[in-house]
Enzyme design. Structure first.
Site, PDB file in Angstrom:
ATOM      1  CD  GLU A  38       5.321  26.451  57.753  1.00 20.36           C
ATOM      2  OE1 GLU A  38       6.307  27.197  57.844  1.00 20.36           O
ATOM      3  OE2 GLU A  38       4.836  26.090  56.657  1.00 20.36           O
ATOM      4  CB  CYS A 242       8.902  29.145  55.413  1.00 21.95           C
ATOM      5  SG  CYS A 242       8.701  29.091  53.618  1.00 21.95           S
ATOM      6  CG  ASN A 372      10.428  23.985  53.558  1.00 18.56           C
ATOM      7  OD1 ASN A 372       9.489  23.228  53.335  1.00 18.56           O
ATOM      8  ND2 ASN A 372      10.305  25.302  53.462  1.00 18.56           N
ATOM      9  CD  GLU A 373       8.691  26.308  49.993  1.00 23.27           C
ATOM     10  OE1 GLU A 373       8.475  27.505  50.232  1.00 23.27           O
ATOM     11  OE2 GLU A 373       7.802  25.525  49.588  1.00 23.27           O
TER      12      GLU A 373
END
Length: 644
Positions: A38, A242, A372-373
């Protein structure tokens, strides 16, 4: 295509002496251990991406940081009594995606000219004798050709390398020069001086070391990329995190904005509080995966933004925004276009774009992550289902990875799993960051997972620290991932990279500055597991006192080589005994390779002392029955050949 419908063998119910009596090897995932990248902690720009110029396209803005603008990290210089002016313009850009450029108006040339200077990311590190490739786009705004001097200089103005150029067009044109420093510097700057009167537009000013990883143009920093390659990951998940679903709908990561020539890519705010040039884009990610033999796992937003959008970084935050339903078909088409770009023939619309970038053959994409989450809301569920159905219908051989929120339990976790099982999503992505004690206390987490339902991708996990104690807790947990490799399909530690003085999140696997890298004990644990993966798990090989909660072990076999691989973990402060029984193997060679990572529980590596903790390899004698004493605070990997 991965067939998740086949039945699996009985679940192992414990470790050590408590292992099941099942004697047959159990097939485990061939893609168990990989990497997660990331762009956090300046991991991309200023990090893995080898570009040395910061704000090369003058696209920094207050939306990145309040104090930033197009001139950030550029200095206007007028040495030698020269004078003129500089300004930012947008009326005739190189490309609409790259709207800002600068104009230098040189009214009088003194001893040197007027120009600009860029110190890069905390200074440019250059090496004597290495070659650095400068490129920029320029456009004459007055009739005559304009002369330039380009150089690398020290903070005191000593010239390390210098070249002269002259422009030749009133249209945007690319110019290049090679700079070979006569001396090394870790604080150099790039200086561009206009040495004749006239008016000149400049944009996309770029400087790359020639020695990128595998010498790829627009490539990766060689030492960081090599450290990742040496893990031998089975996959790489990218570009986040994120970062993927972004800070609001407008900040979502759009893969189409990151391919093609760099001057045509769309730069934007990074959710972690800086800027992303998209120079490290989807083409570069896929190319790197291919270069190191890892499967690509791109992750796309599930058409909703991060629930923490707008700065609401708290449990239960409600900043999630959704793409309007009227725009969903276009968004779904973007997802389908990615698969065509990766796998389609060079004659297809998007395959042709891949081929034009230099890769005519398909990338052979197998996995794609959606979400994503995310907070499991009705907006998320409706949009995920639309994307999932469309991909499944057009590309049934693609394995879709879903998401079950940011925690190992709780409302989003429960809702996410129920939703995934209802849709029969092949794999779901679990995330959790916990203390070392949590990992040691949950070695049985996946023992009771239902093998008939969705498989698990443990996409982000770490034990809140970079000491040996943290790394060994993760190692113990990884033995349980191997034991449950029939249901845990993939796993990747997170985050991966962190730059000195630019770290927003800890822990991280590798710390670095412009000169050096620090491989943490966590890195070595990941490498020791990843470079010694097997395709079957074998029960009842290692035994020890089941009441000793400081111990963990696993045994896998690589059927390609026949090698039997033991991982033995002792998280206690005293040496402990383990018994290894290899009697069921037909052939055991008399010597094996042993690798041990051990030290004080609070020991950790730093940029100043990067080798305080490192594995030690040796050759040992082995027999069918081994009495092994696991050193205090240690991970031992023993690789035993069964073929001469």
């Amino acid at each position: 295509m991965i067939d998740f419908r086949k039945s699996t063998l009985a679940v192992i119910a414990g470790i050590g002496l408590m292992l099941s009596a099942a004697a047959q090897p159990k097939k485990i995932s061939p893609d168990l251990f990989g990497l997660f990248f990331e762009d956090i902690n300046y991991a991309a720009d200023g990090g893995l991406y080898a570009e040395l110029v910061q704000n090369r396209s003058f696209e920094y803005s207050p939306t990145d940081r309040q104090e930033w603008g197009p001139f950030s990290f550029w200095e206007y210089i007028t040495p030698g009594f020269s004078y003129g002016s500089i300004q930012v313009e947008t009326n005739h850009p190189v490309n609409p995606n790259n709207p800002h450029y600068i104009v230098l108006n040189v009214e009088h040339v003194g001893d040197a000219g007027i120009g600009i200077k860029n110190p890069g990311f905390d200074g440019m590190t250059v090496k004597a004798g290495d070659t650095y490739t400068l490129s920029f786009l320029a456009r004459q705004l007055t009739g005559a050709p304009i002369s330039l001097s380009v150089s690398l200089q020290t903070p005191k103005g000593k010239i390390l390398a210098e070249q002269s150029l002259s422009t030749s067009s009133s249209d945007w044109k690319k110019y290049t020069a090679s700079l070979t420093p006569s001396a090394a510097s870790d604080s150099a700057s790039l200086v561009i001086l206009v040495t004749s009167t006239g008016k000149l537009a400049l944009d996309v000013i770029s400087l790359f070391p020639e020695k990128t990883f595998k010498r790829r143009p627009n490539g990766l920093r060689a030492d960081l990329a090599q450290a990742l390659a040496e893990i031998k990951p089975k996959f790489i998940r990218f570009p986040g995190g994120c970062l993927v679903h972004g800070d609001g709908v407008g900040n979502m990561y759009k893969w189409k904005n990151t391919i093609g020539p760099i001057e045509q890519r769309i730069e934007q705010k990074n959710i972690w509080g800086y800027h992303q040039t998209a120079g490290l884009g989807y083409y570069e990610y896929f190319q790197f995966c291919e270069d190191i033999g890892a499967k690509p796992l791109p992750v796309l937003p599930a058409a909703v933004s991060c629930q923490n959008s707008g700065g609401t970084w708290r449990i239960g935050s409600t900043g999630q925004k959704a793409i309007p339903m009227d725009d969903m078909q276009n968004y779904i088409q973007d997802v389908l276009d990615l698969i065509e770009w990766a796998n389609g023939p060079a004659t297809s619309v998007w395959g042709a774009k891949r081929a034009a970038a230099g890769h005519a053959a398909p990338f052979n994409l197998e996995y794609i992550g959606i979400g994503n989450e995310d907070k499991i809301t009705p907006a998320f569920e409706e949009r995920f289902k639309m994307i999932y159905s469309a991909v499944k219908a057009k590309y049934p051989r693609i394995t879709i990875v879903g998401t079950v929120g940011p925690f190992p339990d709780g409302e989003d976790f429960s809702k996410g799993w129920a939703f995934a099982n209802n849709l029969s999503v092949p794999v779901v992505d679990e995330h959790y960051y916990k203390e070392p004690e949590w990992f040691m206390g949950h070695l049985d987490r996946y023992d009771a997972y239902d093998r008939s339902k969705s498989k698990v991708y443990l996409g982000e996990y770490a034990s809140w620290g970079n000491t040996l104690k943290n790394a060994l807790a993760e190692a113990a947990y990884m033995t349980s991932l191997e034991r449950n490799g029939d249901v845990v399909h993939m796993a990747s530690y997170a985050p991966l990279l962190a730059k000195k003085n630019h770290t927003q999140w800890k822990p991280d696997m590798i710390f670095f500055d412009n000169n050096n890298i620090c491989l943490t004990p966590n890195y070595y644990v990941q490498k020791m597991f990843s470079t010694h993966q097997g395709d079957v798990y074998i029960h009842r090989i290692v035994s020890y006192n089941a009441k000793d909660t400081t111990l963990a072990a696993s045994c896998v076999q690589d059927n390609k080589t026949g090698d039997v691989i033991l991982k033995l973990v002792n998280t206690g402060t005293q040496a402990r005994g383990m018994k290894i029984n290899l009697a069921n193997f037909k052939s055991i060679q008399p010597t094996a390779v042993q690798t041990i990572l051990t030290g004080a529980s609070d020991a950790q590596n730093t940029l100043e002392n990067p080798q305080a903790i490192a594995p030690v390899e040796s050759v040992i004698k082995v027999s069918r029955k081994i009495e092994y004493t696991a050193p205090a605070m240690s991970l031992t990997v023993i690789r035993i050949k069964t073929r001469s």
